[in-house]
Enzyme design. Structure first.
Site, PDB file in Angstrom:
ATOM      1  CE  LYS A 185      -1.745   1.676   4.015  1.00 10.10           C
ATOM      2  NZ  LYS A 185      -1.495   3.113   4.272  1.00 10.10           N
ATOM      3  CG  ASN A 186       2.199   2.843   3.517  1.00 13.35           C
ATOM      4  OD1 ASN A 186       1.045   3.142   3.217  1.00 13.35           O
ATOM      5  ND2 ASN A 186       2.593   2.681   4.765  1.00 13.35           N
ATOM      6  CB  CYS A 207      -4.971  10.758  11.552  1.00  8.60           C
ATOM      7  SG  CYS A 207      -3.362  10.262  12.123  1.00  8.60           S
ATOM      8  NE  ARG A 260       0.243  10.926  10.185  1.00 12.76           N
ATOM      9  CZ  ARG A 260      -0.074   9.894   9.423  1.00 12.76           C
ATOM     10  NH1 ARG A 260      -1.242   9.313   9.559  1.00 12.76           N
ATOM     11  NH2 ARG A 260       0.764   9.443   8.522  1.00 12.76           N
ATOM     12  CG  ASP A 316       2.936   1.659   9.355  1.00 14.00           C
ATOM     13  OD1 ASP A 316       2.507   2.544  10.119  1.00 14.00           O
ATOM     14  OD2 ASP A 316       3.285   1.898   8.179  1.00 14.00           O
ATOM     15  NE  ARG A 346      -7.239   4.415   5.327  1.00 11.91           N
ATOM     16  CZ  ARG A 346      -6.309   4.864   6.170  1.00 11.91           C
ATOM     17  NH1 ARG A 346      -6.596   5.033   7.428  1.00 11.91           N
ATOM     18  NH2 ARG A 346      -5.111   5.187   5.745  1.00 11.91           N
TER      19      ARG A 346
HETATM   20  N1  EPU Z   1       6.286  14.791  10.692  1.00 15.90           N
HETATM   21  C1  EPU Z   1       6.484  16.139  10.968  1.00 15.90           C
HETATM   22  N2  EPU Z   1       6.436  17.019   9.922  1.00 15.90           N
HETATM   23  C2  EPU Z   1       6.217  16.625   8.636  1.00 15.90           C
HETATM   24  C3  EPU Z   1       6.030  15.247   8.366  1.00 15.90           C
HETATM   25  C4  EPU Z   1       6.077  14.370   9.413  1.00 15.90           C
HETATM   26  O1  EPU Z   1       6.672  16.511  12.103  1.00 15.90           O
HETATM   27  O2  EPU Z   1       6.181  17.483   7.755  1.00 15.90           O
HETATM   28  C5  EPU Z   1       6.358  13.816  11.787  1.00 15.90           C
HETATM   29  C6  EPU Z   1       5.113  12.954  11.911  1.00 15.90           C
HETATM   30  O3  EPU Z   1       4.092  13.597  12.647  1.00 15.90           O
HETATM   31  C7  EPU Z   1       5.677  11.720  12.592  1.00 15.90           C
HETATM   32  C8  EPU Z   1       7.065  11.591  11.960  1.00 15.90           C
HETATM   33  O4  EPU Z   1       7.376  12.886  11.467  1.00 15.90           O
HETATM   34  O5  EPU Z   1       5.806  11.949  13.970  1.00 15.90           O
HETATM   35  C9  EPU Z   1       7.187  10.598  10.828  1.00 15.90           C
HETATM   36  O6  EPU Z   1       6.106  10.737   9.934  1.00 15.90           O
HETATM   37  P1  EPU Z   1       6.237  10.475   8.372  1.00 15.90           P
HETATM   38  O7  EPU Z   1       6.143  11.766   7.649  1.00 15.90           O
HETATM   39  O8  EPU Z   1       7.411   9.600   8.087  1.00 15.90           O
HETATM   40  O9  EPU Z   1       4.880   9.648   8.107  1.00 15.90           O
HETATM   41  P2  EPU Z   1       4.092   9.686   6.746  1.00 15.90           P
HETATM   42  O10 EPU Z   1       5.051   9.813   5.650  1.00 15.90           O
HETATM   43  O11 EPU Z   1       2.985  10.661   6.833  1.00 15.90           O
HETATM   44  C10 EPU Z   1       4.173   7.130   6.224  1.00 15.90           C
HETATM   45  C11 EPU Z   1       3.192   5.992   6.118  1.00 15.90           C
HETATM   46  C12 EPU Z   1       2.625   5.646   7.472  1.00 15.90           C
HETATM   47  C13 EPU Z   1       3.786   5.259   8.381  1.00 15.90           C
HETATM   48  C14 EPU Z   1       4.808   6.414   8.442  1.00 15.90           C
HETATM   49  C15 EPU Z   1       6.053   6.084   9.249  1.00 15.90           C
HETATM   50  C16 EPU Z   1       2.278   6.216   3.897  1.00 15.90           C
HETATM   51  C17 EPU Z   1       1.100   6.478   3.052  1.00 15.90           C
HETATM   52  N3  EPU Z   1       2.120   6.357   5.202  1.00 15.90           N
HETATM   53  O12 EPU Z   1       3.436   8.232   6.730  1.00 15.90           O
HETATM   54  O13 EPU Z   1       1.792   4.510   7.294  1.00 15.90           O
HETATM   55  O14 EPU Z   1       3.316   4.977   9.673  1.00 15.90           O
HETATM   56  O15 EPU Z   1       5.231   6.746   7.105  1.00 15.90           O
HETATM   57  O16 EPU Z   1       6.687   4.979   8.739  1.00 15.90           O
HETATM   58  O17 EPU Z   1       3.323   5.848   3.391  1.00 15.90           O
HETATM   59  C18 EPU Z   1      -0.003   3.051   7.724  1.00 15.90           C
HETATM   60  O18 EPU Z   1       0.248   2.473   6.674  1.00 15.90           O
HETATM   61  O19 EPU Z   1      -0.810   2.578   8.583  1.00 15.90           O
HETATM   62  C19 EPU Z   1       0.644   4.336   8.014  1.00 15.90           C
HETATM   63  C20 EPU Z   1       0.168   5.187   8.897  1.00 15.90           C
END
Ligand code: EPU
Length: 431
Positions: free
Chosen positions: A22-23, A116, A121, A308, A400
């Site tokens: 998915k990701n 969320c 986030r 995850d 999802r």
């Molecule tokens: N963060 C910030 N600022 C930003 C972006 C992120 O502070 O601009 C923080 C977040 O709040 C969090 C940390 O940085 O505390 C890491 O978040 P990240 O940005 O890596 O998460 P993401 O890219 O939004 C993806 C996956 C998530 C997975 C995370 C961490 C996808 C679609 N989503 O989210 O997957 O948990 O990386 O590995 O790729 C899931 O599949 O259930 C899921 C939530």
């Protein structure tokens, strides 16, 4: 609305093929916006998130055709550049259309995704990175609005949050940089396999990227990208969910169609808990004969233990012998599953960003509510080991990100049935 009824006491055994990740597929779908030629994606999982992103892309002028597990995306570069709140707010990952829109069209209006269940986030790193390339993003009426007008330019930049590198911010900035004029050097990029998959897809579209799979990506911008054909690899998180299930039910499950090296931290954790692990180049087997032992887990960026799979491993700890400590270092509030696991008789105490889990000899079935995707998977696993019947409500969360999880768990021996949730009883007070 559907619910699952899980009858406990089953042992998971057999083979299951992992669905496409998915990701990995979501940012790759967004990459279709970077070219006006077709992007053909094979092994696309049948998930609600994939369907939602396809809808968002259609709003942005992309034609999406699905045949079996192959998705063909063909973008019209003159299409609209506004991704609306109604769809974006249902799926945070849709933020990954921001970088490609700005890079290819010089403009974008993408709804802020909002929070969320596991926290605030923020998107500051997406904005910081793209603005360093000249995107000029501001927040306007709840939308991230960019009007660079022309081509982005290369820059040296550092991405990083208090919690480590950001997966989707890395993807967004990378997709901005591939069409920028000049060289972009991004330090502290996420090195999750899903980022690597995106980078490889971009290279097959004609992008010039060095350092793939590391914390530093160097991108030499090109003027245009062309179409490509890519295949999505097996989902490491889905695979990990089945393998944790095998270990906690005293079963033996082989997951095929994966890269087992993406699951090293998970395998190591399960080994410490007493499970036996075996793997080849494309499969992993987990078996456990006895009750698992407690262990401690800290979630970390890749190659550390994935956030995850935190909820699922906590479900296993609930029935392991001894006291386990879970430290959540990526999403400090990702603990919604604790309250539901407690309803099954689990013994968990939350202290800040840690959960202390005292393994119980048995869990007992109850009605529980899925709060998010991975929490739902943990509740299904807990239901499989609990005595009696566990009803998991709001399973749309699990749809999802897990393809036909009920049917595939059932093929491994779980007693799980999907049914429509009956209407809630209406109680009238006596007085
Ligand atoms: N963060 C910030 N600022 C930003 C972006 C992120 O502070 O601009 C923080 C977040 O709040 C969090 C940390 O940085 O505390 C890491 O978040 P990240 O940005 O890596 O998460 P993401 O890219 O939004 C993806 C996956 C998530 C997975 C995370 C961490 C996808 C679609 N989503 O989210 O997957 O948990 O990386 O590995 O790729 C899931 O599949 O259930 C899921 C939530």
């Amino acid at each position: 609305m559907d619910q699952f009824e899980v009858t406990g006491g089953a042992r998971l055994a057999g083979r299951v093929a992992a669905a496409g990740s998915k990701n990995a597929v979501l940012p790759i779908m967004a990459a279709a916006l970077l070219t006006d030629e077709p992007l053909v994606i094979h092994n696309v999982p049948a998930l609600r998130d994939v369907a939602t992103l396809a809808l968002i892309l259609e709003q942005l002028g992309v034609t999406a055709t699905r045949e079996g597990s192959t998705l063909t995306l063909h973008a019209d570069p003159t299409g609209p550049s506004r991704a609306s709140y109604d769809l974006v707010s249902t799926m945070r990952a849709s933020i990954c259309v921001l970088g490609p829109l700005i890079a290819r069209r010089g403009k974008a209006a993408v709804s802020m995704p909002g929070g969320c269940v596991f926290g605030v986030r923020p998107v500051d790193q997406h904005v910081k990175g793209l603005n360093a390339l000249g995107a000029g993003i501001t927040v306007d009426e709840g939308y991230l609005v960019a009007r660079s007008g022309g081509r982005l330019h290369g820059a040296d930049l550092y991405l990083g949050t208090h919690f480590g590198p950001s997966v989707l911010a890395t993807g967004n900035v990378l997709m901005g940089a591939v069409l920028a004029e000049g060289t972009t050097r991004i330090e502290n990029t996420a090195m999750e396999p899903e980022v690597t998959a995106l980078a490889r897809c971009l290279v097959s579209m004609g992008a010039k990227i060095e350092g793939i799979g590391s914390h530093r990506l160097i991108v030499e911008g090109v003027e245009r990208l062309h179409g490509a054909e890519v295949t999505i690899e097996g989902d490491r998180i889905e695979a990990g969910t089945f393998l944790v299930g095998a270990a906690m039910t005293g079963g033996e499950v082989t997951v095929t169609g994966i890269d087992p090296y993406q699951l090293t931290a998970v395998a190591e954790t399960l080994r410490l808990m007493g499970a036996q692990i075996d793997h080849g180049e494309t499969w992993m087997t987990v078996a456990a004969a006895d009750r698992l032992r407690a262990t401690d887990v800290t979630t970390l960026p890749f190659p550390g233990f994935p956030t995850d799979l935190q909820a699922q491993i906590m479900a296993a700890m609930c029935v392991a012998e001894g006291i386990s400590v879970v430290s959540e270092r990526i999403f400090p509030d990702r603990f919604m599953h604790i309250a539901e696991l407690l309803r099954l008789g689990a013994r968990i105490r939350k202290e800040g960003t840690q959960a202390i889990v005292e393994g119980a000899p048995r869990l007992s079935g109850a009605t529980v509510m899925a709060s998010d995707l991975r929490a739902s998977a943990a509740l299904v696993l807990a239901g499989i080991v609990a005595e009696g019947t566990t009803t998991v409500r709001r399973v749309y969360h699990i749809d999802r990100g897990y393809e036909r999880i009920d049917a595939r768990m059932a093929e491994l021996g779980a007693r799980i049935e999907r049914m429509e949730q009956p209407p809630l009883e209406k109680h009238r007070p006596e007085w």
